[in-house]
Each structure stands twice: as structure tokens, then as C-alpha cells.
Design an enzyme around this catalytic site. Structure first.
Site, PDB file in Angstrom:
ATOM      1  N   GLU A 154       5.999 -10.440  27.771  1.00 42.32           N
ATOM      2  CA  GLU A 154       5.786 -11.632  27.114  1.00 42.32           C
ATOM      3  C   GLU A 154       5.780 -11.668  25.619  1.00 42.32           C
ATOM      4  OE1 GLU A 154       1.516 -12.816  27.567  1.00 42.32           O
ATOM      5  OE2 GLU A 154       1.839 -14.876  27.227  1.00 42.32           O
ATOM      6  N   HIS A 214      -4.112 -18.535  35.378  1.00 42.07           N
ATOM      7  CA  HIS A 214      -5.558 -18.121  34.893  1.00 42.07           C
ATOM      8  C   HIS A 214      -6.367 -19.330  35.100  1.00 42.07           C
ATOM      9  CE1 HIS A 214      -3.599 -14.519  32.818  1.00 42.07           C
ATOM     10  NE2 HIS A 214      -2.727 -15.303  32.609  1.00 42.07           N
ATOM     11  N   HIS A 217       1.214  -8.460  33.413  1.00 41.27           N
ATOM     12  CA  HIS A 217       1.881  -9.285  32.411  1.00 41.27           C
ATOM     13  C   HIS A 217       2.902  -8.185  31.853  1.00 41.27           C
ATOM     14  CE1 HIS A 217      -0.923 -12.326  33.293  1.00 41.27           C
ATOM     15  NE2 HIS A 217      -0.485 -13.469  32.167  1.00 41.27           N
ATOM     16  N   ASP A 250       0.337 -20.943  33.580  1.00 46.84           N
ATOM     17  CA  ASP A 250      -0.335 -19.989  32.750  1.00 46.84           C
ATOM     18  C   ASP A 250      -1.907 -20.806  32.440  1.00 46.84           C
ATOM     19  OD1 ASP A 250      -0.721 -17.405  31.599  1.00 46.84           O
ATOM     20  OD2 ASP A 250       0.773 -17.943  29.941  1.00 46.84           O
ATOM     21  N   ASP A 251      -1.867 -21.297  31.562  1.00 45.65           N
ATOM     22  CA  ASP A 251      -3.184 -21.609  30.856  1.00 45.65           C
ATOM     23  C   ASP A 251      -3.120 -23.073  30.720  1.00 45.65           C
ATOM     24  OD1 ASP A 251      -4.887 -18.983  30.730  1.00 45.65           O
ATOM     25  OD2 ASP A 251      -3.002 -18.767  29.558  1.00 45.65           O
TER      26      ASP A 251
HETATM   27  N1  ADE Z   1      -4.737 -14.408  29.572  1.00 41.77           N
HETATM   28  C1  ADE Z   1      -4.688 -15.845  29.903  1.00 41.77           C
HETATM   29  N2  ADE Z   1      -3.241 -16.048  29.709  1.00 41.77           N
HETATM   30  C2  ADE Z   1      -2.682 -15.080  29.132  1.00 41.77           C
HETATM   31  C3  ADE Z   1      -1.081 -14.710  28.815  1.00 41.77           C
HETATM   32  N3  ADE Z   1      -0.438 -15.891  28.683  1.00 41.77           N
HETATM   33  N4  ADE Z   1      -1.028 -13.674  28.559  1.00 41.77           N
HETATM   34  C4  ADE Z   1      -1.771 -12.692  28.362  1.00 41.77           C
HETATM   35  N5  ADE Z   1      -2.930 -12.680  28.949  1.00 41.77           N
HETATM   36  C5  ADE Z   1      -3.553 -13.996  29.255  1.00 41.77           C
HETATM   37 ZN    ZN Z   2      -0.895 -15.485  32.042  1.00 37.35          ZN
END
Ligand code: ADE
Ligand code: ZN
Length: 342
Positions: free
Chosen positions: A205, A25, A202, A283-284
Site C-alpha cells: 500500500e 475494516h 496488507h 477499505d474504510d
Molecule cells: N487499517 C484500516 N485501514 C487501513 C489501511 N488502509 N491500511 C492499513 N491499515 C488500515
Molecule cells: Zn485496509
């Protein structure tokens, strides 16, 4: 036998191994230093006194904890130049990790809801992607719908994207998973499919295996983002494996969001053993403590992954990408060359 003399040798092998990143992201690559600099430049108030205070706040007990801070962080992104700087910084960081191809998510609703034009966002991001392409890093852009918002809001976002479809490869689904099943977005995904877009979501998770089934059956996705909880359903694992469905797995994210208690409990090796097309992604990274190589190294150390498993993960990142056959073959050959030489 892992095939490595030491953990340091394994880390060095991973560091230079050609790879693609398929789950990133772009707003999640906003490092605290840039958050601070942009807040100052744009006159945006943030509830932190220092870069250290920002980092100290990055302690999450679940996905929603993180999302609250993630959406707040986005508020400093205001101009085309901001989106360029954000994307450019990520791409240069990825290049340092031997990433050769990236497929980047962006969350337009996180910006348009604050009065930032869709065009401002996509122009800044794609200008950085174009610059990186001239350095040899290829990319795809994936527009994610925020699943805590309505399907009508997603439809309106897809409408806004129509003039920019030539810049967008696919659509995805992110944000708060539990309580917002894929079924909620079946119509907008069908429209995106009709527009020729690739589809990802997604799923699994935090949400149950049923959400993964729904992403396959109702959204007709080309990839599953995360997919951890698919392992709770043996029939689903068989289905994913026999369909060669790529899973974009994010080890450090799973650790930071308490999807796993520690990395030794991470399901990545079990996924590979079950024949799933798993990949490793960040991911982030600004929030979860590491870019793609840090993710590879942390999970390889925790699970004592072998050379063959690591090579498979890198190969999966290209076979799971939205690349044509010739480009995929070229990247796989680059992996072979690295393996031969190291
Ligand atoms: N937005 C940013 N990272 C995310 C994640 N790991 N799961 C869901 N939405 C997200
Ligand atoms: Zn994600």
C-alpha cells in the site's frame, strides 16, 4: 469501446452487478453520525463540535494521518450493542450495493487496549453477521493484527481468539506499514496457519514490493490486501499472476491516502492487463467517501473501464473469496444472469 452508452449506464450496470467485498475494516465503516450518537450515549469525549466538523477533519496526506483519526474514532465503541449497530449498518449498506458476500476485518487490539473485552467485540459483530445471513448475505470474519505493535501483542491477541476460533476464518495484518515488514509477524502467522486459519496481509500500500515478497515467502498469505506497489517489480507481477493471487484493491482509499495523485493514475487497469486477480473494495468507507459501488463507479469513470473489465472485477471478488466451490459457482452464475439481462 467500453460497451456502455454512457457513464450513467455503466453506473447502473455496476449498481446491480452481484459482488463480494473482501477488504473492509468494520471500524472504518463508523459514519460520523454514528460516531456522534455513540459518543453521546457512552459519555465519550470527542474533539469535534458537529458531524460536519468530523467530515471536515477527514483530510489525510498519508496512511498514518488517517490511522490517528481512525483509532480515535474507535473510542466510542464500548458495548456489544455498539459493535452490533456498527456491523449491522455496514451490512445493510453493502446489501444496497448488490454485495452478496463480505469478508470483514476487525482490529481487536484497538479495543482490548482500551479495556473492551475481546468477547464483547466479536459477539456484537457476529450477531449482526448472523442476522444478515438470514437475509441472504454471507460473510467471513478476519482478525487483523496491528503491525505497529509487537509480535508478542499479536500472539496474546491470538490467544484471546482461541475460544472463538469457530467464528473466525482468517488473520490479517494492518495499520502502519512502512517500518513494520511482514517478517516481524512470521511466527504468529505460522501459528495461525497451524490452527487452520486463512492468511492475508496488507502489503504494497505504502510499503515497497519487498514487503509483498515477504508476505508471500514468510507469511504464506492466501491474499494480498492492496498490492499497488507490486507493479514496480515485474518479476513479482509475474509471480502474483501465475499464482492467481487475489489483490484486494481499494481505489477511493488510495486516492484519500495519496497512494495515487488522482484516480486516472490508478493502477487497476494495469493490474488487470497484467493478469492479476484484482478486486474492488472500500477499505474504510466512512472515512474515504464511498462504499463498494462508489469505488467501482469512481475508478470505472476515471479509467473508462469496459464492461468486460468490470465483469472480471466482480468475478474476481468471488473467485478470490474464502468460499467453497459450490458457492463460488452459484455467485458466478448470478453474475452471468445479470450480464445476460443487462
Ligand atoms: N487499517 C484500516 N485501514 C487501513 C489501511 N488502509 N491500511 C492499513 N491499515 C488500515
Ligand atoms: Zn485496509
Amino acid at each position: 469501446m467500453t460497451g456502455f452508452a454512457s457513464a450513467a449506464a455503466r453506473a447502473a450496470f455496476i449498481a446491480g452487478l452481484p459482488k463480494a467485498e473482501l477488504h473492509l475494516h468494520i471500524e472504518g465503516s463508523l459514519e460520523p453520525e454514528m460516531l456522534f450518537a455513540l459518543a453521546q450515549r457512552n459519555g465519550v469525549a470527542i474533539p469535534f463540535a458537529s458531524v460536519e466538523a468530523v467530515r471536515a477533519a477527514y483530510n489525510f496526506s498519508n496512511l498514518q494521518d488517517f490511522l490517528d483519526i481512525y483509532y480515535q474514532g474507535m473510542s466510542v465503541l464500548q458495548t456489544e450493542a455498539d459493535f452490533y449497530a456498527l456491523t449491522d449498518a455496514y451490512l445493510r449498506r453493502a446489501e444496497a450495493d448488490a454485495v452478496r458476500h463480505v469478508e470483514i476485518f476487525f482490529d481487536p487490539q484497538g479495543h482490548t487496549a482500551r479495556g473492551i473485552a475481546f468477547e464483547t467485540v466479536i459477539t456484537g459483530i457476529t450477531r449482526a453477521l448472523d442476522d444478515a445471513r438470514s437475509r441472504g448475505l454471507t460473510s467471513r470474519l478476519i482478525l487483523c493484527f496491528l503491525r505497529h505493535l509487537s509480535e508478542a501483542d499479536a500472539e496474546a491477541t491470538l490467544d484471546q481468539a482461541l475460544p472463538f476460533l469457530h467464528l473466525i476464518t482468517g488473520v490479517g495484518l494492518d495499520s502502519s506499514e512502512v517500518g513494520h515488514p511482514p517478517a516481524k509477524f512470521a511466527r504468529v502467522f505460522a501459528r495461525a496457519r497451524g490452527l487452520g486459519l486463512k492468511l492475508v496481509a496488507h502489503a504494497g500500500e505504502e510499503g515497497p514490493p519487498e514487503y509483498v515478497h515477504e508476505a508471500l515467502d514468510l507469511l504464506h498469505v492466501d491474499r494480498i490486501d492492496h498490492g499497488n506497489r507490486a507493479l514496480e517489480d515485474a518479476g513479482l507481477v509475474t509471480r502474483l499472476a501465475s499464482g492467481a493471487m487475489c489483490l484486494t484493491v481499494c481505489p477511493l482509499s488510495n486516492l484519500k491516502l495519496c497512494v495515487v495523485p488522482d484516480l486516472t493514475a490508478h493502477p487497476l487497469r494495469r493490474m488487470l492487463a497484467a493478469g492479476l486477480v484484482a478486486t474492488v473494495n472500500s477499505d474504510d468507507p466512512a472515512y474515504f467517501g464511498g462504499y463498494v459501488n462508489a469505488n467501482f463507479i469512481a475508478v470505472a469513470d476515471a479509467l473508462n473501464l469496459s464492461r468486460d473489465e468490470i465483469i472480471t472485477l466482480a468475478r474476481n471478488s468471488f473467485t478470490g473469496a474464502f468460499l467453497d466451490a459450490a458457492d463460488t459457482a452459484r455467485h458466478l452464475a448470478a453474475i452471468d444472469a445479470w450480464v445476460m439481462a443487462n
